[in-house]
Design a protein around this motif. Structure first.
Motif, mmCIF file in Angstrom:
data_model
loop_
_atom_site.group_PDB
_atom_site.id
_atom_site.type_symbol
_atom_site.label_atom_id
_atom_site.label_comp_id
_atom_site.label_asym_id
_atom_site.label_seq_id
_atom_site.Cartn_x
_atom_site.Cartn_y
_atom_site.Cartn_z
ATOM 1 N N ARG A 92 0.837 -1.204 0.000
ATOM 2 C CA ARG A 92 0.000 0.000 0.000
ATOM 3 C C ARG A 92 0.876 1.260 0.000
ATOM 4 N N ILE A 93 1.897 1.272 0.841
ATOM 5 C CA ILE A 93 2.802 2.427 0.912
ATOM 6 C C ILE A 93 3.511 2.646 -0.414
ATOM 7 N N LEU A 94 4.078 1.588 -0.972
ATOM 8 C CA LEU A 94 4.885 1.718 -2.189
ATOM 9 C C LEU A 94 4.045 1.995 -3.428
ATOM 10 N N GLU A 95 2.833 1.450 -3.486
ATOM 11 C CA GLU A 95 1.965 1.764 -4.623
ATOM 12 C C GLU A 95 1.567 3.238 -4.608
ATOM 13 N N GLU A 96 1.381 3.808 -3.420
ATOM 14 C CA GLU A 96 1.097 5.241 -3.309
ATOM 15 C C GLU A 96 2.281 6.070 -3.798
ATOM 16 N N MET A 97 3.464 5.480 -3.784
ATOM 17 C CA MET A 97 4.673 6.160 -4.239
ATOM 18 C C MET A 97 4.993 5.810 -5.691
ATOM 19 N N ALA A 98 4.028 5.211 -6.390
ATOM 20 C CA ALA A 98 4.111 4.885 -7.822
ATOM 21 C C ALA A 98 5.088 3.768 -8.164
ATOM 22 N N PHE A 99 5.260 2.802 -7.256
ATOM 23 C CA PHE A 99 6.049 1.612 -7.547
ATOM 24 C C PHE A 99 5.123 0.495 -8.003
ATOM 25 N N SER A 100 5.594 -0.320 -8.939
ATOM 26 C CA SER A 100 4.907 -1.583 -9.215
ATOM 27 C C SER A 100 5.492 -2.602 -8.244
ATOM 28 N N ILE A 101 4.689 -3.553 -7.827
ATOM 29 C CA ILE A 101 5.067 -4.446 -6.736
ATOM 30 C C ILE A 101 4.988 -5.908 -7.135
ATOM 31 N N LYS A 102 5.975 -6.659 -6.672
ATOM 32 C CA LYS A 102 5.915 -8.121 -6.651
ATOM 33 C C LYS A 102 6.193 -8.522 -5.219
ATOM 34 N N GLU A 103 5.683 -9.681 -4.824
ATOM 35 C CA GLU A 103 5.840 -10.143 -3.453
ATOM 36 C C GLU A 103 6.407 -11.559 -3.425
ATOM 37 N N ALA A 104 7.160 -11.838 -2.357
ATOM 38 C CA ALA A 104 7.655 -13.189 -2.098
ATOM 39 C C ALA A 104 7.606 -13.424 -0.599
ATOM 40 N N GLU A 105 7.306 -14.661 -0.201
ATOM 41 C CA GLU A 105 7.178 -14.978 1.222
ATOM 42 C C GLU A 105 8.470 -15.496 1.833
ATOM 43 N N ASN A 106 9.514 -15.679 1.013
ATOM 44 C CA ASN A 106 10.821 -16.095 1.537
ATOM 45 C C ASN A 106 11.894 -15.794 0.493
ATOM 46 N N GLY A 107 13.141 -15.957 0.909
ATOM 47 C CA GLY A 107 14.253 -15.629 0.030
ATOM 48 C C GLY A 107 14.345 -16.498 -1.208
ATOM 49 N N GLU A 108 13.986 -17.755 -1.084
ATOM 50 C CA GLU A 108 14.039 -18.655 -2.240
ATOM 51 C C GLU A 108 13.067 -18.201 -3.329
ATOM 52 N N ALA A 109 11.836 -17.883 -2.930
ATOM 53 C CA ALA A 109 10.849 -17.386 -3.894
ATOM 54 C C ALA A 109 11.307 -16.057 -4.490
ATOM 55 N N ALA A 110 11.930 -15.223 -3.676
ATOM 56 C CA ALA A 110 12.419 -13.926 -4.143
ATOM 57 C C ALA A 110 13.526 -14.084 -5.182
ATOM 58 N N LEU A 111 14.435 -15.019 -4.953
ATOM 59 C CA LEU A 111 15.506 -15.252 -5.939
ATOM 60 C C LEU A 111 14.933 -15.681 -7.276
ATOM 61 N N SER A 112 13.905 -16.511 -7.238
ATOM 62 C CA SER A 112 13.256 -16.958 -8.462
ATOM 63 C C SER A 112 12.683 -15.771 -9.233
ATOM 64 N N ILE A 113 12.053 -14.844 -8.528
ATOM 65 C CA ILE A 113 11.512 -13.639 -9.161
ATOM 66 C C ILE A 113 12.646 -12.805 -9.763
ATOM 67 N N CYS A 114 13.739 -12.658 -9.027
ATOM 68 C CA CYS A 114 14.872 -11.856 -9.502
ATOM 69 C C CYS A 114 15.524 -12.461 -10.743
ATOM 70 N N GLN A 115 15.477 -13.767 -10.871
ATOM 71 C CA GLN A 115 16.050 -14.408 -12.048
ATOM 72 C C GLN A 115 15.273 -14.063 -13.308
ATOM 73 N N SER A 116 13.980 -13.825 -13.169
ATOM 74 C CA SER A 116 13.192 -13.490 -14.351
ATOM 75 C C SER A 116 13.055 -11.981 -14.555
ATOM 76 N N GLU A 117 13.054 -11.214 -13.476
ATOM 77 C CA GLU A 117 12.949 -9.755 -13.584
ATOM 78 C C GLU A 117 13.589 -9.110 -12.360
ATOM 79 N N MET A 118 14.718 -8.450 -12.575
ATOM 80 C CA MET A 118 15.443 -7.816 -11.476
ATOM 81 C C MET A 118 14.724 -6.533 -11.066
#
Length: 121
Positions: free
Chosen positions: A19-45
């Protein structure tokens, strides 16, 4: 539009941060742990990562060290966002490549100030 990856095992924290970051005009992706986050970073940094320290599967510190070794992993600004206020944790995170440190609970003013400090606000 700048892209932010929110990495936290708490759905409530992810929702508040989104909510905070969208108000600041960021697009958002979410991950519940570091492993899921690394997977996201591999496809889009992302441009910035709001990163929790204590998570199951892979904690924030391990995520950070792995991210910084990935191609392009030196680019995202990393804002560690945690309840850990021990100076040792803060030093360890900064030495591993974190750009800033935010204590929970946080609000829009705190996030905006930290993003400004790293040149993203």
């Amino acid at each position: 539009m700048k892209h932010c990856l929110i990495v936290d095992d708490s759905a409530v924290i992810r929702k508040v941060a989104r909510r905070i970051l969208e108000e600041m005009a960021f697009s958002i992706k979410e991950a519940e742990n570091g492993e899921a986050a690394l997977s996201i970073c591999q496809s889009e940094m992302p441009d910035v990562v709001l990163l929790d320290w204590n998570m199951p599967v892979m904690d924030g510190y391990e995520f950070l060290t792995r991210l910084r070794r990935m191609p392009g992993g030196d680019k995202p600004k990393i804002l560690f966002c945690t309840t850990e206020n021990d100076i040792g944790h803060i030093t360890r995170a900064l030495q591993a490549g974190a750009d800033e440190y935010i204590m929970k609970p946080f609000d829009k003013d705190i996030v905006a100030a930290k993003l400004q400090e790293v040149g993203l606000a």
